[in-house]
Design a protein around this motif. Structure first.
Motif, mmCIF file in Angstrom:
data_model
loop_
_atom_site.group_PDB
_atom_site.id
_atom_site.type_symbol
_atom_site.label_atom_id
_atom_site.label_comp_id
_atom_site.label_asym_id
_atom_site.label_seq_id
_atom_site.Cartn_x
_atom_site.Cartn_y
_atom_site.Cartn_z
ATOM 1 N N GLY A 210 -5.049 7.625 7.981
ATOM 2 C CA GLY A 210 -4.530 6.720 9.007
ATOM 3 C C GLY A 210 -3.819 7.534 10.064
ATOM 4 N N LEU A 211 -4.137 7.256 11.324
ATOM 5 C CA LEU A 211 -3.499 7.975 12.439
ATOM 6 C C LEU A 211 -2.572 7.005 13.168
ATOM 7 C CD1 LEU A 211 -4.986 10.355 15.035
ATOM 8 C CD2 LEU A 211 -4.233 8.136 15.857
ATOM 9 N N LEU B 209 8.406 2.996 14.605
ATOM 10 C CA LEU B 209 8.357 1.632 15.116
ATOM 11 C C LEU B 209 8.264 0.721 13.901
ATOM 12 C CD1 LEU B 209 5.587 2.271 17.798
ATOM 13 C CD2 LEU B 209 7.965 1.689 18.325
ATOM 14 N N HIS C 72 -2.532 1.407 14.214
ATOM 15 C CA HIS C 72 -2.968 2.316 13.170
ATOM 16 C C HIS C 72 -4.481 2.477 13.300
ATOM 17 C CE1 HIS C 72 -1.681 3.195 8.709
ATOM 18 N NE2 HIS C 72 -2.171 4.256 9.296
ATOM 19 N N GLU D 43 4.303 14.631 11.921
ATOM 20 C CA GLU D 43 3.175 13.912 11.319
ATOM 21 C C GLU D 43 2.542 12.888 12.260
ATOM 22 O OE1 GLU D 43 4.280 11.723 7.770
ATOM 23 O OE2 GLU D 43 2.465 10.510 7.935
ATOM 24 N N ILE D 44 1.223 13.010 12.429
ATOM 25 C CA ILE D 44 0.496 11.960 13.158
ATOM 26 C C ILE D 44 -0.553 11.279 12.285
ATOM 27 C CG2 ILE D 44 0.931 12.781 15.507
ATOM 28 C CD1 ILE D 44 -1.847 14.061 15.505
ATOM 29 N N THR D 45 -1.023 11.950 11.211
ATOM 30 C CA THR D 45 -1.898 11.235 10.283
ATOM 31 C C THR D 45 -1.461 11.501 8.852
ATOM 32 O OG1 THR D 45 -3.597 12.856 9.603
ATOM 33 C CG2 THR D 45 -3.871 11.864 11.788
ATOM 34 N N TYR E 22 3.315 -0.884 14.616
ATOM 35 C CA TYR E 22 2.613 0.183 15.324
ATOM 36 C C TYR E 22 1.118 -0.001 15.158
ATOM 37 C CZ TYR E 22 1.777 2.679 10.877
ATOM 38 O OH TYR E 22 1.351 3.022 9.621
ATOM 39 N N ARG F 144 10.672 8.387 16.045
ATOM 40 C CA ARG F 144 9.251 8.316 15.731
ATOM 41 C C ARG F 144 8.868 7.136 14.840
ATOM 42 N NH1 ARG F 144 7.641 13.047 11.608
ATOM 43 N NH2 ARG F 144 9.048 12.540 9.922
ATOM 44 N N ARG G 214 2.436 7.683 17.708
ATOM 45 C CA ARG G 214 2.905 9.065 17.479
ATOM 46 C C ARG G 214 1.987 10.058 18.177
ATOM 47 N NH1 ARG G 214 5.119 9.803 11.395
ATOM 48 N NH2 ARG G 214 6.668 8.136 11.484
ATOM 49 N N ARG H 281 -8.850 9.515 -2.699
ATOM 50 C CA ARG H 281 -8.280 8.419 -3.484
ATOM 51 C C ARG H 281 -8.628 8.580 -4.963
ATOM 52 N NH1 ARG H 281 -6.091 7.596 1.433
ATOM 53 N NH2 ARG H 281 -7.403 6.434 2.874
ATOM 54 N N TYR I 278 -1.994 5.762 -4.796
ATOM 55 C CA TYR I 278 -3.464 5.846 -4.777
ATOM 56 C C TYR I 278 -3.992 7.266 -4.593
ATOM 57 C CZ TYR I 278 -2.249 5.771 0.158
ATOM 58 O OH TYR I 278 -1.678 6.060 1.362
ATOM 59 N N GLU J 89 11.121 -0.373 8.752
ATOM 60 C CA GLU J 89 11.832 0.912 8.747
ATOM 61 C C GLU J 89 13.293 0.654 9.063
ATOM 62 O OE1 GLU J 89 10.529 3.762 8.022
ATOM 63 O OE2 GLU J 89 8.365 3.567 8.370
ATOM 64 N N CYS K 130 0.847 -1.191 0.000
ATOM 65 C CA CYS K 130 0.000 0.000 0.000
ATOM 66 C C CYS K 130 0.887 1.247 0.000
ATOM 67 C CB CYS K 130 -0.896 -0.030 1.237
ATOM 68 S SG CYS K 130 -2.036 1.356 1.373
ATOM 69 N N GLU K 131 1.979 1.184 0.740
ATOM 70 C CA GLU K 131 2.801 2.380 0.958
ATOM 71 C C GLU K 131 4.219 2.235 0.412
ATOM 72 O OE1 GLU K 131 1.559 5.181 2.076
ATOM 73 O OE2 GLU K 131 -0.400 4.251 2.359
ATOM 74 N N ARG L 224 6.009 -1.772 9.350
ATOM 75 C CA ARG L 224 6.901 -1.101 8.400
ATOM 76 C C ARG L 224 8.327 -1.547 8.707
ATOM 77 N NH1 ARG L 224 3.759 3.767 6.310
ATOM 78 N NH2 ARG L 224 1.710 2.880 6.688
HETATM 79 O O1 NSS Z 1 1.981 5.938 5.517
HETATM 80 S S1 NSS Z 1 0.988 6.768 6.127
HETATM 81 O O2 NSS Z 1 1.269 8.198 6.121
HETATM 82 N N1 NSS Z 1 -0.430 6.580 5.413
HETATM 83 C C1 NSS Z 1 -1.009 5.368 5.287
HETATM 84 O O3 NSS Z 1 -0.563 4.317 5.674
HETATM 85 C C2 NSS Z 1 -2.405 5.393 4.670
HETATM 86 N N2 NSS Z 1 -2.593 4.146 3.906
HETATM 87 C C3 NSS Z 1 -3.420 5.546 5.756
HETATM 88 C C4 NSS Z 1 -4.814 5.691 5.250
HETATM 89 O O4 NSS Z 1 -5.062 6.621 4.508
HETATM 90 N N3 NSS Z 1 -5.703 4.800 5.654
HETATM 91 O O5 NSS Z 1 0.823 6.299 7.620
HETATM 92 C C5 NSS Z 1 -0.216 6.836 8.412
HETATM 93 C C6 NSS Z 1 0.298 7.190 9.776
HETATM 94 C C7 NSS Z 1 1.414 8.215 9.773
HETATM 95 O O6 NSS Z 1 0.900 9.520 9.695
HETATM 96 C C8 NSS Z 1 2.092 7.951 11.098
HETATM 97 O O7 NSS Z 1 1.394 8.595 12.138
HETATM 98 C C9 NSS Z 1 1.920 6.461 11.254
HETATM 99 O O8 NSS Z 1 0.890 6.044 10.379
HETATM 100 N N4 NSS Z 1 3.159 5.742 10.926
HETATM 101 C C10 NSS Z 1 3.993 5.236 11.836
HETATM 102 N N5 NSS Z 1 3.967 5.242 13.177
HETATM 103 C C11 NSS Z 1 4.975 4.631 13.825
HETATM 104 N N6 NSS Z 1 6.009 4.019 13.213
HETATM 105 C C12 NSS Z 1 6.077 3.993 11.863
HETATM 106 N N7 NSS Z 1 7.092 3.366 11.273
HETATM 107 C C13 NSS Z 1 5.039 4.623 11.110
HETATM 108 N N8 NSS Z 1 4.794 4.768 9.805
HETATM 109 C C14 NSS Z 1 3.640 5.451 9.710
#
Ligand code: NSS
Length: 443
Positions: free
Chosen positions: A412-413, A230, A235, A366-368, A233, A228, A417, A373, A342, A222, A176-177, A220
């Motif tokens: 996605g939040l 993990l 979601h 960034e939190i969301t 995480y 910030r 974070r 789409r 997308y 990463e 997806c990402e 992820r």
């Molecule tokens: O990659 S995002 O920005 N967006 C998505 O995954 C979309 N598919 C979500 C959606 O529209 N339904 O990730 C969303 C959020 C991002 O803003 C962070 O707050 C969090 O997910 N995020 C993470 N948090 C912790 N660790 C990692 N590695 C991480 N990656 C993204």
């Protein structure tokens, strides 16, 4: 060991939280719990007992209990489990203002005398190695309670606003990402991946259920060590049919504001202990400020941070921008190349997308992430090809643009974070009980 039904409300044991609310003053109570701390002076043992609802001071005077009990308590090791009974007294000297004057005490389990976590400085690696014990600390208790409340009040908001909870698979076959952060899993004789997001399946489900949400783990791979990221995480994701970019930003504003206000009401004590003034959360109101990606780039360049249009905003850039704000704000209209396939191109300016990230202030970032789409089959196919993704892998996803396509948006939040910001944490690892990081999958 005692039968497990002794934890039930009608077991004859009181909860510490109840006692600390002043409910049993001058009454007799029985509690059970862990010995959180102990000191003794002048013929009195001061025991701090933790029962999972709170911590209370229990004082035991030599002349008020059987000598064997006093001696046993003298030998009581940290984290031993006990049952005790006594009288509740209001006492301003006690932490929290109440204490139990102990009459009886029974040891359920005498802990080994070498509990690794002492009242001294331990480095982060030591505490991560001993995470299974460190989660008993006051700090982790507060964070984990706030975490539970955040998810509770989010669900409350979804219920009030008539969203349906929907679950998607964790084992998936298409990114997806982007492929660079996919975790590979051997799935019998083929390869699969751990999901990065519920989104693609959610886009299928809106045609069945309308507006939906989930709270689930995402993964992820990463490779960067940051404060910030993990690798696993939680979601919180939302997908809504008949919703555009402005609509999805409005949903985020309302949901987050509700969550922050409820937290400030119900978790004020825990927040203060962590250094967060509940008023910081209470004063946040929609609408949130919005700046475009272009404006963000201008600010950065004006402030001497070299940043090229088209790149994704990283930690340094977001930190710089968010230090200028004291409330969450959106950055909108990211370039196509900075976002996943997308995202719908802006019809008025196709080099940018109808996207929006929500950034937490005070240097958090960034939190969301989300937005509108692509709803057209051909545009989606072209974007997949541009990103060198195999349309075969996305056949079912493309189908959604063949059978009843609809303008739709989602976001996605990142739960951890968001917690890190709310609780003013230095590192995301403390926003989850057992963090998974590039160099850590134990305990
Ligand atoms: O990659 S995002 O920005 N967006 C998505 O995954 C979309 N598919 C979500 C959606 O529209 N339904 O990730 C969303 C959020 C991002 O803003 C962070 O707050 C969090 O997910 N995020 C993470 N948090 C912790 N660790 C990692 N590695 C991480 N990656 C993204």
């Amino acid at each position: 060991m005692q039968p497990i039904n002794r934890n039930c409300r009608d077991s004859g044991f009181s909860y510490v939280r109840e006692i600390m609310s002043g409910k049993h003053v001058n009454g007799e109570v029985r509690i059970h719990g862990w010995l959180h701390n102990k000191r003794s002076s002048g013929g009195i043992h001061f025991l701090l007992i933790r029962d999972g609802t709170g911590i209370i001071q229990c004082t035991m005077k030599r002349d008020k209990v059987e000598p064997e009990i006093f001696d046993l308590t003298d030998r009581l090791t940290l984290e031993s489990t006990v049952e005790l009974s006594g009288t509740v007294k209001k006492d301003p000297r006690a932490p929290g203002g109440f204490e139990i004057q102990v009459k009886e005490l029974k040891v359920i389990h005498m802990a080994h005398g070498d509990f690794p976590i002492a009242k001294k400085y331990h480095g982060p690696d030591f505490l991560l190695d001993n995470r299974h014990l460190w989660i008993r600390s006051q700090k982790m208790q507060n964070i984990l309670r706030i975490r539970a409340k955040i998810l509770e009040v989010a669900r409350e908001w979804f219920r009030m606003n008539e969203y349906t909870e929907f679950h998607a698979p964790i084992l998936i076959t298409a990114a997806c990402e982007g492929g660079s952060t996919l975790f590979n899993v051997k799935y019998f004789d083929r390869d699969a991946y751990l999901t990065q997001s519920w989104q693609l399946y959610a886009e299928a489900a809106i045609a069945s259920l309308g507006k939906i949400y989930t709270i689930a783990p995402s993964f992820r791979a990463e490779k960067s060590r940051t404060r910030r990221h993990l690798t696993e995480y939680w979601h919180l994701e939302v997908e809504i049919p008949w919703c555009d970019l402005n609509g999805i930003m409005k949903v985020q504003e309302e949901l987050l504001t509700y969550m922050l206000h409820r937290l400030s009401e119900e978790m004020a004590g825990e927040l203060r202990t962590l250094g967060r003034d509940p008023e910081d959360l209470r004063r946040i109101e929609p609408p949130f400020e919005k700046i475009t990606y272009d404006e963000a780039v201008d600010i950065l360049n004006r402030d001497g941070i070299n940043f090229e249009w088209g790149d994704d905003l990283g930690w340094i850039e977001e930190k710089h921008l968010t230090l200028k704000f004291d409330s969450p704000f959106f950055i909108t209209h990211y370039p196509k190349e900075a976002k996943a396939f997308y995202h719908k191109p802006d019809p008025e300016r196709p080099e940018v997308t109808l996207s929006a990230d929500l950034l937490a202030p005070e240097g958090y970032g960034e939190i969301t992430g989300g937005g509108q789409r692509i709803d057209d089959f051909n545009v989606l196919l072209k974007r997949l090809e541009e990103e060198n993704l195999n349309p075969e892998d996305y056949k079912w996803y493309l189908d959604l643009r063949k059978y009843g396509s609809v303008p739709h948006s989602g976001f996605g939040l990142g739960v951890e974070r968001t917690i890190a910001w709310i609780c003013k944490l230095d590192h995301i690892r403390d926003a989850i009980a057992f963090p998974r990081l590039i160099n850590r999958v134990y305990p």
